[in-house]
Design an enzyme around this catalytic site. Structure first.
Site, PDB file in Angstrom:
ATOM      1  N   THR A  36      -0.926 -50.857 -19.249  1.00 57.00           N
ATOM      2  CA  THR A  36      -1.790 -51.369 -20.309  1.00 57.00           C
ATOM      3  C   THR A  36      -1.874 -50.319 -21.398  1.00 57.00           C
ATOM      4  O   THR A  36      -1.836 -49.121 -21.096  1.00 57.00           O
ATOM      5  CB  THR A  36      -3.204 -51.691 -19.786  1.00 57.00           C
ATOM      6  N   CYS A  88      -0.289 -54.058 -27.322  1.00 52.73           N
ATOM      7  CA  CYS A  88      -1.040 -54.579 -26.185  1.00 52.73           C
ATOM      8  C   CYS A  88      -0.009 -55.235 -25.303  1.00 52.73           C
ATOM      9  O   CYS A  88       0.859 -55.975 -25.802  1.00 52.73           O
ATOM     10  CB  CYS A  88      -2.099 -55.588 -26.621  1.00 52.73           C
TER      11      CYS A  88
END
Length: 231
Positions: A83, A196
């Site tokens: 992430t 992202c």
């Protein structure tokens, strides 16, 4: 082959992309029936997201640090956090383990430098776009960063949490993202980072003439290179 420690679940939608990309990369290099030596710890993203919203990054770092310790104990030779946003607490996680952490922004910066990109647009969660932890990591390596304006940042963030993290891929949201990408290019961005790990589920290079750098793909490729460094 080194054993990869993959800290995922943020969200599981992007973690499965990491898992596939890493194994495909290993097979590409080694052929045959080869696959990655990998241990995975997948957290409950609802717990992490609640801490993000409260701004309790210390508690989030503690949870992820304990997960990282579990990966180390399971035999991981290095750690990959699947992430972008939670790299905000990468230094705190690194302090809790003795194995190295392969940072997503460093991997991305290396590719941008190789391609001669000096100014880049950054899309991601509001935390990634608005806080310094990611932008400054790129700027320290000579790469200028521009982000969308406030209403656009809010929409990028909304789509990530209310759609992509739930597995929803919307044509309307894709069109909006492409408009935002074009606006960043008009402000001088030579390329745009999909900062992202879920955004690559929505927008692909075939959708736009603006060069896109998908951090999931970049990070996965760097992971494969690190795992095979001794080959």
């Amino acid at each position: 082959m080194q054993t990869i420690g993959l800290l995922g679940g943020m969200s599981w939608e992007s973690t499965q992309s990491y898992y596939a990309a890493i194994n495909q990369g290993i097979k590409q290099y080694l052929g045959g029936l080869h696959s990655a030596k990998l241990v995975l710890y997948s957290v409950d993203f609802a717990e992490i997201e609640a801490l993000q919203q409260r701004g309790d990054w210390a508690a989030a770092a503690q949870i992820l640090g304990q997960a990282a310790q579990s990966l180390q104990a399971a035999g991981a030779d290095f750690l990959v956090i699947a992430t972008n946003t939670m790299h905000k607490v990468a230094p705190e996680i690194q302090q809790q383990i003795s194995i190295p952490l392969l940072h997503i922004a460093d991997a991305t910066a290396r590719v941008l430098q190789q391609h001669g990109v000096q100014k880049v647009g950054l899309l991601g969660t509001a935390f990634t776009m608005e806080q310094a932890f990611y932008r400054e990591r790129l700027e320290a390596q000579g790469i200028g960063v521009v982000v969308p304006d406030a209403p656009e940042r809010a929409e990028v963030h909304r789509v990530i949490y209310q759609e992509l993290c739930l597995g929803t891929v919307s044509d309307a949201s894709r069109s909006r993202y492409l408009q935002i990408i074009d606006a960043l290019a008009e402000r001088g961005a030579q390329a745009v980072i999909l900062g992202c790990t879920e955004i690559g589920l929505l927008v692909r290079q075939t959708d736009t003439s603006v060069p896109l750098y998908d951090t999931t793909a970049i990070h996965a490729a760097a992971t494969v290179s690190r795992a095979l460094a001794g080959q």
